[in-house]
Design an enzyme around this catalytic site. Structure first.
Site, PDB file in Angstrom:
ATOM      1  N   GLY A  17       0.819  -1.224   0.000  1.00 54.35           N
ATOM      2  CA  GLY A  17       0.000   0.000   0.000  1.00 54.35           C
ATOM      3  C   GLY A  17       0.845   1.262   0.000  1.00 54.35           C
ATOM      4  O   GLY A  17       0.541   2.234  -0.698  1.00 54.35           O
ATOM      5  N   CYS A  18       1.922   1.254   0.761  1.00 51.89           N
ATOM      6  CA  CYS A  18       2.782   2.435   0.869  1.00 51.89           C
ATOM      7  C   CYS A  18       3.555   2.665  -0.429  1.00 51.89           C
ATOM      8  O   CYS A  18       3.747   3.801  -0.851  1.00 51.89           O
ATOM      9  CB  CYS A  18       3.731   2.281   2.055  1.00 51.89           C
ATOM     10  SG  CYS A  18       2.830   2.113   3.619  1.00 51.89           S
TER      11      CYS A  18
END
Length: 152
Positions: free
Chosen positions: A42-43
């Site tokens: 996600g990051c």
């Protein structure tokens, strides 16, 4: 923190051997995005979305900075691996995390852990908080931030 209030000044170490100081950024809008951990799916995706729109942010004289509690050496590897064109700030002492109140209890593998809640803040050229997103869902988020910057 209330919208339209001045954000307290803070200083953090940044990639590239730089020191970031909030007060030195006045005069142009600023995006601070807090993310949980370097080199996680996600990051990584969030950073890549900001990277893909980076030139448009630059045209609006807007700086982008990613912040997590990871070490500077971890940030350098992460930035290099994905060629992010903006600095990453290291906040191991949770200085900025506390100012923006992004540390939350989260469930990870059935355990309660303290971690960063994915959040983004827009600070205007006068140093005032203009918009915040908390509990961010990554898809389309960077575009939503860019669209807001265009209204300033």
């Amino acid at each position: 923190m209330e919208l339209m209030t001045s954000v307290p000044d803070f200083e953090l170490a940044a990639t590239g051997g730089l020191k970031f100081q909030l007060s030195a950024m006045k005069g142009a809008p600023l995006v601070l995005y807090f993310y949980p951990k370097d080199d996680t799916p996600g990051c990584t995706d969030e950073g890549l979305q900001f990277k893909s729109l980076y030139e448009e942010f630059k045209t609006l004289k807007c700086s982008i900075l990613g912040i997590s509690r990871d070490s500077l050496s971890s940030h350098e590897k992460f930035k290099s691996k994905f060629d992010y064109p903006f600095p990453l700030l290291s906040d191991p002492d949770e200085i900025a995390c506390n100012i923006f109140d992004v540390i939350k209890m989260k469930n990870m593998y059935g355990k309660q852990v303290r971690g960063i809640q994915r959040s983004t803040f827009v600070i205007d050229k006068e140093g005032k908080l203009r918009k915040e997103w908390r509990g961010v869902s990554v898809p389309g988020h960077a575009q939503a931030v860019l669209d807001f910057i265009k209204t300033l």
